[in-house]
Design a protein around this motif. Structure first.
Motif, mmCIF file in Angstrom:
data_model
loop_
_atom_site.group_PDB
_atom_site.id
_atom_site.type_symbol
_atom_site.label_atom_id
_atom_site.label_comp_id
_atom_site.label_asym_id
_atom_site.label_seq_id
_atom_site.Cartn_x
_atom_site.Cartn_y
_atom_site.Cartn_z
ATOM 1 N N GLY A 56 -15.541 -48.255 -2.342
ATOM 2 C CA GLY A 56 -14.633 -48.925 -1.419
ATOM 3 C C GLY A 56 -14.037 -47.966 -0.410
ATOM 4 N N ILE A 57 -13.629 -46.799 -0.865
ATOM 5 C CA ILE A 57 -13.045 -45.807 0.028
ATOM 6 C C ILE A 57 -14.103 -45.264 0.992
ATOM 7 C CG2 ILE A 57 -11.942 -43.524 0.080
ATOM 8 C CD1 ILE A 57 -10.627 -44.359 -2.624
ATOM 9 N N ILE A 58 -15.308 -45.063 0.508
ATOM 10 C CA ILE A 58 -16.393 -44.571 1.365
ATOM 11 C C ILE A 58 -16.761 -45.603 2.425
ATOM 12 C CG2 ILE A 58 -18.864 -44.035 1.337
ATOM 13 C CD1 ILE A 58 -18.291 -42.474 -1.269
ATOM 14 N N LEU A 59 -16.803 -46.883 2.050
ATOM 15 C CA LEU A 59 -17.094 -47.929 3.042
ATOM 16 C C LEU A 59 -16.015 -47.969 4.126
ATOM 17 C CD1 LEU A 59 -18.434 -50.858 0.839
ATOM 18 C CD2 LEU A 59 -19.688 -49.556 2.568
ATOM 19 N N ALA A 60 -14.767 -47.807 3.732
ATOM 20 C CA ALA A 60 -13.687 -47.773 4.722
ATOM 21 C C ALA A 60 -13.855 -46.580 5.667
ATOM 22 C CB ALA A 60 -12.332 -47.704 4.020
ATOM 23 N N ALA A 61 -14.226 -45.433 5.131
ATOM 24 C CA ALA A 61 -14.419 -44.244 5.969
ATOM 25 C C ALA A 61 -15.597 -44.434 6.920
ATOM 26 C CB ALA A 61 -14.638 -43.014 5.087
ATOM 27 N N ILE A 62 -16.670 -45.047 6.437
ATOM 28 C CA ILE A 62 -17.832 -45.292 7.298
ATOM 29 C C ILE A 62 -17.448 -46.194 8.459
ATOM 30 C CG2 ILE A 62 -20.060 -46.485 7.384
ATOM 31 C CD1 ILE A 62 -20.602 -45.392 4.580
ATOM 32 N N LEU A 63 -16.731 -47.275 8.160
ATOM 33 C CA LEU A 63 -16.327 -48.200 9.224
ATOM 34 C C LEU A 63 -15.409 -47.523 10.249
ATOM 35 C CD1 LEU A 63 -15.660 -51.450 7.178
ATOM 36 C CD2 LEU A 63 -17.554 -51.017 8.745
ATOM 37 N N LEU A 64 -14.416 -46.794 9.755
ATOM 38 C CA LEU A 64 -13.452 -46.171 10.658
ATOM 39 C C LEU A 64 -14.096 -45.115 11.548
ATOM 40 C CD1 LEU A 64 -10.520 -45.801 11.623
ATOM 41 C CD2 LEU A 64 -10.279 -44.082 9.824
ATOM 42 N N PHE A 65 -14.838 -44.193 10.949
ATOM 43 C CA PHE A 65 -15.400 -43.103 11.745
ATOM 44 C C PHE A 65 -16.566 -43.562 12.613
ATOM 45 C CE2 PHE A 65 -13.290 -40.638 8.315
ATOM 46 C CZ PHE A 65 -12.329 -40.050 9.131
#
Length: 148
Positions: A56-65
């Motif tokens: 979940g945290i990695i998906l959020a980072a992918i979307l943001l960056f």
């Protein structure tokens, strides 16, 4: 104006959802690690936090960056793949080592070792089974359906 102010509301909400989901699962794994009593029970709790929580945290980072840089940023997937692969394998090996230790020390409450067949004996002799033995291993037949 910072780069985060350029993120649209719909994307910010999706990123927040993934962050809350990932951090909640990680927190649940941590609480389970603290609350569960035996070592074997404690093996299951961290896998939740390190696999799905990290995802979940990695998906959020992918979307943001990806949004901020204007191109797909996917190197976080490598981190996620390593976490998803190594954590369950590591905990499985820890569980096996603890089980081996507990069996060697004669502690109660652990399952007995399953004897492995000796490979020098060759394949098992299936012909040694009688027809009655074979029938006892088959599931019961369903009654025939009546056609009306």
């Amino acid at each position: 104006m910072t780069h985060l102010e350029t993120v649209p509301l719909w994307l910010a909400l999706l990123i927040a959802l993934f962050l809350v989901l990932g951090s909640t699962l990680t927190l649940l794994g941590t609480v389970g690690l603290v609350q569960l009593r035996s070592f074997y029970d404690r093996l299951h709790a961290p896998t939740l936090g390190t696999s799905w929580g990290a995802a979940g945290i990695i998906l959020a980072a992918i979307l943001l960056f990806s949004w901020m840089q204007g191109r797909p940023v996917l190197h976080e997937l490598v981190i996620g793949a390593f976490v998803m692969i190594t954590t369950p394998v590591t905990l499985m090996m820890l569980g096996r080592a603890a089980l081996h230790r507990d069996r060697a020390e004669g502690r109660g409450g652990v399952p007995a070792a399953v004897p492995h067949p000796d490979p020098s004996d060759g394949p098992p002799d299936v012909g040694a089974l009688s027809p009655e033995d074979l029938e006892s291993t088959r599931p019961p037949k369903a009654p025939p359906m009546a056609i009306r």
